[in-house]
Design a protein around this motif. Structure first.
Motif, mmCIF file in Angstrom:
data_model
loop_
_atom_site.group_PDB
_atom_site.id
_atom_site.type_symbol
_atom_site.label_atom_id
_atom_site.label_comp_id
_atom_site.label_asym_id
_atom_site.label_seq_id
_atom_site.Cartn_x
_atom_site.Cartn_y
_atom_site.Cartn_z
ATOM 1 N N ALA A 197 0.849 -1.186 0.000
ATOM 2 C CA ALA A 197 0.000 0.000 0.000
ATOM 3 C C ALA A 197 0.886 1.238 0.000
ATOM 4 C CB ALA A 197 -0.914 -0.004 1.207
ATOM 5 N N GLU A 198 0.758 2.048 -1.028
ATOM 6 C CA GLU A 198 1.529 3.280 -1.131
ATOM 7 C C GLU A 198 0.862 4.354 -0.280
ATOM 8 O OE1 GLU A 198 4.407 3.911 -2.787
ATOM 9 O OE2 GLU A 198 4.505 1.798 -3.296
ATOM 10 N N PRO A 199 1.631 5.096 0.492
ATOM 11 C CA PRO A 199 1.020 6.175 1.269
ATOM 12 C C PRO A 199 0.548 7.295 0.356
ATOM 13 C CG PRO A 199 3.404 6.251 1.473
ATOM 14 C CD PRO A 199 3.071 5.003 0.705
ATOM 15 N N TYR A 200 -0.406 8.067 0.830
ATOM 16 C CA TYR A 200 -0.936 9.179 0.057
ATOM 17 C C TYR A 200 0.157 10.231 -0.128
ATOM 18 C CZ TYR A 200 -3.421 13.415 -1.123
ATOM 19 O OH TYR A 200 -3.823 14.565 -1.733
ATOM 20 N N LYS A 201 0.275 10.720 -1.347
ATOM 21 C CA LYS A 201 1.230 11.789 -1.630
ATOM 22 C C LYS A 201 0.462 13.014 -2.094
ATOM 23 C CE LYS A 201 5.157 9.105 -3.286
ATOM 24 N NZ LYS A 201 6.050 8.941 -4.421
ATOM 25 N N SER A 202 0.886 14.159 -1.624
ATOM 26 C CA SER A 202 0.269 15.407 -2.062
ATOM 27 C C SER A 202 0.848 15.812 -3.420
ATOM 28 C CB SER A 202 0.532 16.509 -1.036
ATOM 29 O OG SER A 202 1.908 16.814 -1.014
ATOM 30 N N HIS A 203 0.222 16.799 -4.016
ATOM 31 C CA HIS A 203 0.722 17.318 -5.289
ATOM 32 C C HIS A 203 2.145 17.855 -5.115
ATOM 33 C CE1 HIS A 203 0.807 19.303 -9.159
ATOM 34 N NE2 HIS A 203 1.122 20.434 -8.556
ATOM 35 N N LEU A 204 2.390 18.514 -3.995
ATOM 36 C CA LEU A 204 3.718 19.071 -3.734
ATOM 37 C C LEU A 204 4.779 17.968 -3.654
ATOM 38 C CD1 LEU A 204 5.449 21.532 -3.138
ATOM 39 C CD2 LEU A 204 4.867 21.264 -0.718
ATOM 40 N N ALA A 205 4.430 16.823 -3.083
ATOM 41 C CA ALA A 205 5.394 15.715 -2.988
ATOM 42 C C ALA A 205 5.774 15.210 -4.376
ATOM 43 C CB ALA A 205 4.811 14.582 -2.147
ATOM 44 N N TYR A 206 4.793 15.119 -5.275
ATOM 45 C CA TYR A 206 5.101 14.689 -6.637
ATOM 46 C C TYR A 206 5.963 15.720 -7.363
ATOM 47 C CZ TYR A 206 1.917 10.738 -6.398
ATOM 48 O OH TYR A 206 1.328 9.559 -6.069
ATOM 49 N N VAL A 207 5.677 16.997 -7.154
ATOM 50 C CA VAL A 207 6.469 18.048 -7.791
ATOM 51 C C VAL A 207 7.906 17.992 -7.280
ATOM 52 C CG1 VAL A 207 6.766 20.546 -7.972
ATOM 53 C CG2 VAL A 207 4.512 19.546 -8.278
ATOM 54 N N LYS A 208 8.085 17.793 -5.988
ATOM 55 C CA LYS A 208 9.433 17.731 -5.418
ATOM 56 C C LYS A 208 10.221 16.527 -5.930
ATOM 57 C CE LYS A 208 8.789 20.389 -1.243
ATOM 58 N NZ LYS A 208 8.892 20.404 0.211
ATOM 59 N N GLU A 209 9.523 15.463 -6.323
ATOM 60 C CA GLU A 209 10.219 14.315 -6.919
ATOM 61 C C GLU A 209 10.795 14.676 -8.286
ATOM 62 O OE1 GLU A 209 7.590 11.002 -7.223
ATOM 63 O OE2 GLU A 209 7.633 10.601 -5.074
ATOM 64 N N ARG A 210 10.101 15.557 -9.015
ATOM 65 C CA ARG A 210 10.525 15.886 -10.377
ATOM 66 C C ARG A 210 11.465 17.071 -10.451
ATOM 67 N NH1 ARG A 210 4.755 15.749 -11.468
ATOM 68 N NH2 ARG A 210 4.948 17.981 -11.626
ATOM 69 N N ARG A 211 11.417 17.957 -9.487
ATOM 70 C CA ARG A 211 12.181 19.199 -9.555
ATOM 71 C C ARG A 211 13.148 19.320 -8.383
ATOM 72 N NH1 ARG A 211 10.116 21.051 -14.131
ATOM 73 N NH2 ARG A 211 7.922 21.498 -14.235
ATOM 74 N N THR A 212 14.280 19.957 -8.649
ATOM 75 C CA THR A 212 15.217 20.263 -7.567
ATOM 76 C C THR A 212 14.809 21.590 -6.932
ATOM 77 O OG1 THR A 212 16.712 21.486 -9.013
ATOM 78 C CG2 THR A 212 17.093 19.094 -8.802
ATOM 79 N N ASP A 213 15.394 21.908 -5.793
ATOM 80 C CA ASP A 213 15.089 23.189 -5.139
ATOM 81 C C ASP A 213 15.494 24.366 -6.022
ATOM 82 O OD1 ASP A 213 14.027 21.914 -2.958
ATOM 83 O OD2 ASP A 213 15.877 22.012 -1.764
ATOM 84 N N GLU A 214 16.608 24.218 -6.762
ATOM 85 C CA GLU A 214 17.061 25.295 -7.651
ATOM 86 C C GLU A 214 16.051 25.518 -8.775
ATOM 87 O OE1 GLU A 214 19.162 22.581 -6.981
ATOM 88 O OE2 GLU A 214 20.078 23.642 -5.301
ATOM 89 N N ASP A 215 15.525 24.409 -9.340
ATOM 90 C CA ASP A 215 14.505 24.544 -10.389
ATOM 91 C C ASP A 215 13.270 25.252 -9.846
ATOM 92 O OD1 ASP A 215 16.048 23.237 -12.255
ATOM 93 O OD2 ASP A 215 15.099 21.282 -11.928
ATOM 94 N N GLY A 216 12.872 24.878 -8.636
ATOM 95 C CA GLY A 216 11.700 25.504 -8.023
ATOM 96 C C GLY A 216 11.894 26.984 -7.806
ATOM 97 N N ALA A 217 13.075 27.385 -7.325
ATOM 98 C CA ALA A 217 13.354 28.808 -7.096
ATOM 99 C C ALA A 217 13.354 29.580 -8.409
ATOM 100 C CB ALA A 217 14.695 28.961 -6.384
ATOM 101 N N ARG A 218 13.912 28.981 -9.470
ATOM 102 C CA ARG A 218 13.949 29.641 -10.773
ATOM 103 C C ARG A 218 12.540 29.823 -11.335
ATOM 104 N NH1 ARG A 218 13.666 27.373 -15.377
ATOM 105 N NH2 ARG A 218 14.356 25.332 -14.648
#
Length: 114
Positions: free
Chosen positions: A77-98
């Protein structure tokens, strides 16, 4: 009061109770699948169709296989992930800041503060 022309005891789309004498059902074969919970599911397939190696158990929803001795393992059973958790899997902090800076620049430009 009804006009008497209605057919009583039937509904739209109903089929005859017994099969048509001029036809016979397609040949079928029964395949039994076993899940880790010990359920045995008998599924009917057309005789010429190949049966899949795995089938979801209709009772518990876990995967079921053809081998009674070695059924497939339970799904984790996979735990529930929020939209933000999925975004953080795809993007680095630098990408997010840019991306945030680009969005803020567009917003400021629209508001005339640039």
């Amino acid at each position: 009061m009804s006009s008497g022309s209605a057919i009583r005891g039937s509904r739209v789309g109903s089929s005859p109770v017994r099969p048509d004498e001029r036809s016979e059902p397609a040949p079928r074969r029964e395949v039994t699948y076993f899940c880790a919970a010990g359920h045995a599911s008998r599924i009917l397939f057309a005789a010429e169709a190949s049966a899949p190696d795995a089938w979801d158990c209709p009772r518990c929803g876990q995967p079921a296989g053809l081998d009674r001795e070695k059924p497939p393992g339970r799904l984790r059973a996979e735990p529930y992930k929020s939209h933000l958790a999925y975004v953080k899997e795809r993007r680095t902090d630098e990408d997010g800041a840019r991306i945030l800076e680009e969005a803020l620049a567009k917003l400021r430009q629209r508001r005339g503060r640039e």
